[in-house]
Design a protein around this motif. Sequence first.
Motif, PDB file in Angstrom:
ATOM      1  N   GLU A   1       0.802  -1.224   0.000  1.00 22.59           N
ATOM      2  CA  GLU A   1       0.000   0.000   0.000  1.00 22.59           C
ATOM      3  C   GLU A   1       0.832   1.271   0.000  1.00 22.59           C
ATOM      4  N   GLY A   2       2.098   1.205   0.437  1.00 23.22           N
ATOM      5  CA  GLY A   2       2.936   2.392   0.476  1.00 23.22           C
ATOM      6  C   GLY A   2       3.786   2.588  -0.752  1.00 23.22           C
ATOM      7  N   SER A   3       3.538   1.800  -1.793  1.00 27.49           N
ATOM      8  CA  SER A   3       4.369   1.884  -2.994  1.00 27.49           C
ATOM      9  C   SER A   3       3.521   1.974  -4.253  1.00 27.49           C
ATOM     10  N   LEU A   4       4.112   2.559  -5.266  1.00 27.66           N
ATOM     11  CA  LEU A   4       3.517   2.599  -6.604  1.00 27.66           C
ATOM     12  C   LEU A   4       4.400   1.811  -7.545  1.00 27.66           C
ATOM     13  N   ILE A   5       3.792   1.125  -8.504  1.00 24.73           N
ATOM     14  CA  ILE A   5       4.560   0.446  -9.531  1.00 24.73           C
ATOM     15  C   ILE A   5       4.667   1.390 -10.720  1.00 24.73           C
ATOM     16  N   LEU A   6       5.897   1.647 -11.136  1.00 21.44           N
ATOM     17  CA  LEU A   6       6.161   2.509 -12.280  1.00 21.44           C
ATOM     18  C   LEU A   6       6.855   1.701 -13.365  1.00 21.44           C
ATOM     19  N   PHE A   7       6.670   2.111 -14.609  1.00 18.35           N
ATOM     20  CA  PHE A   7       7.330   1.453 -15.732  1.00 18.35           C
ATOM     21  C   PHE A   7       8.246   2.445 -16.416  1.00 18.35           C
ATOM     22  N   GLN A   8       9.482   2.037 -16.666  1.00 21.99           N
ATOM     23  CA  GLN A   8      10.430   2.841 -17.423  1.00 21.99           C
ATOM     24  C   GLN A   8      10.519   2.213 -18.802  1.00 21.99           C
ATOM     25  N   ASN A   9      10.124   2.960 -19.807  1.00 22.92           N
ATOM     26  CA  ASN A   9      10.133   2.449 -21.174  1.00 22.92           C
ATOM     27  C   ASN A   9      11.264   3.067 -21.984  1.00 22.92           C
ATOM     28  N   THR A  10      11.933   2.220 -22.752  1.00 25.48           N
ATOM     29  CA  THR A  10      12.905   2.692 -23.728  1.00 25.48           C
ATOM     30  C   THR A  10      12.448   2.173 -25.085  1.00 25.48           C
ATOM     31  N   VAL A  11      13.209   2.441 -26.086  1.00 24.49           N
ATOM     32  CA  VAL A  11      12.863   1.971 -27.425  1.00 24.49           C
ATOM     33  C   VAL A  11      12.869   0.443 -27.478  1.00 24.49           C
ATOM     34  N   THR A  12      13.740  -0.194 -26.686  1.00 25.33           N
ATOM     35  CA  THR A  12      13.908  -1.644 -26.796  1.00 25.33           C
ATOM     36  C   THR A  12      13.304  -2.466 -25.669  1.00 25.33           C
ATOM     37  N   ASN A  13      12.972  -1.854 -24.525  1.00 25.59           N
ATOM     38  CA  ASN A  13      12.418  -2.665 -23.430  1.00 25.59           C
ATOM     39  C   ASN A  13      11.683  -1.829 -22.391  1.00 25.59           C
ATOM     40  N   THR A  14      11.102  -2.530 -21.411  1.00 28.90           N
ATOM     41  CA  THR A  14      10.395  -1.927 -20.284  1.00 28.90           C
ATOM     42  C   THR A  14      10.980  -2.482 -18.991  1.00 28.90           C
ATOM     43  N   SER A  15      11.146  -1.615 -17.993  1.00 30.36           N
ATOM     44  CA  SER A  15      11.603  -2.041 -16.672  1.00 30.36           C
ATOM     45  C   SER A  15      10.560  -1.643 -15.636  1.00 30.36           C
ATOM     46  N   THR A  16      10.497  -2.404 -14.549  1.00 26.27           N
ATOM     47  CA  THR A  16       9.548  -2.135 -13.478  1.00 26.27           C
ATOM     48  C   THR A  16      10.298  -1.591 -12.263  1.00 26.27           C
ATOM     49  N   VAL A  17       9.764  -0.507 -11.712  1.00 24.82           N
ATOM     50  CA  VAL A  17      10.367   0.160 -10.561  1.00 24.82           C
ATOM     51  C   VAL A  17       9.282   0.378  -9.514  1.00 24.82           C
ATOM     52  N   LEU A  18       9.618   0.179  -8.235  1.00 21.88           N
ATOM     53  CA  LEU A  18       8.708   0.497  -7.136  1.00 21.88           C
ATOM     54  C   LEU A  18       9.105   1.847  -6.556  1.00 21.88           C
ATOM     55  N   LEU A  19       8.122   2.700  -6.321  1.00 27.66           N
ATOM     56  CA  LEU A  19       8.347   3.995  -5.691  1.00 27.66           C
ATOM     57  C   LEU A  19       7.687   3.983  -4.323  1.00 27.66           C
ATOM     58  N   ASP A  20       8.476   4.135  -3.254  1.00 30.23           N
ATOM     59  CA  ASP A  20       7.943   4.253  -1.902  1.00 30.23           C
ATOM     60  C   ASP A  20       7.414   5.679  -1.773  1.00 30.23           C
ATOM     61  N   VAL A  21       6.108   5.819  -1.581  1.00 26.59           N
ATOM     62  CA  VAL A  21       5.495   7.144  -1.591  1.00 26.59           C
ATOM     63  C   VAL A  21       5.886   7.987  -0.370  1.00 26.59           C
ATOM     64  N   GLU A  22       6.275   7.362   0.716  1.00 24.24           N
ATOM     65  CA  GLU A  22       6.690   8.123   1.898  1.00 24.24           C
ATOM     66  C   GLU A  22       8.120   8.626   1.787  1.00 24.24           C
ATOM     67  N   THR A  23       9.040   7.749   1.435  1.00 22.52           N
ATOM     68  CA  THR A  23      10.457   8.113   1.383  1.00 22.52           C
ATOM     69  C   THR A  23      10.874   8.633   0.009  1.00 22.52           C
ATOM     70  N   ARG A  24      10.051   8.367  -1.002  1.00 25.88           N
ATOM     71  CA  ARG A  24      10.340   8.718  -2.404  1.00 25.88           C
ATOM     72  C   ARG A  24      11.551   7.962  -2.952  1.00 25.88           C
ATOM     73  N   GLU A  25      11.903   6.868  -2.307  1.00 29.28           N
ATOM     74  CA  GLU A  25      12.990   6.016  -2.791  1.00 29.28           C
ATOM     75  C   GLU A  25      12.445   5.043  -3.814  1.00 29.28           C
TER      76      GLU A  25
END
Length: 114
Positions: free
Chosen positions: A2-26
Amino acid sequence: DEGSLILFQNTVTNTSTVLLDVETRETTSVGGGKGAYIRQGSNEGLIVLTGQKRYMTNGVIWLSMLVTLSGQVVEFYSLDPSHGPCMRIADILRPGESSEMLRQSLKDCVVVAN
């Protein structure tokens, strides 16, 4: 979680998944591919990564896997056998990638797309 968001980083060749902690912004890189958080069942609290692209000595493969919130591999998923070859997990793991949480044997074979 509940304290994190799933973000996607897209490039021309692929996608990566990143978690963002909404409290610490890490941010924590979970892995390549598009991630989906599992909210219930035996894999609750884990992330499924689909469409992960890996570069191998003989070309590129695509695969799907189950990982922890820190990106440790828990399980590799086999694709439909018509998609490509079966590869040993030991050959799929990157150098230095932990197999500590892995539910499968390094000798197990999973179908990947190429």
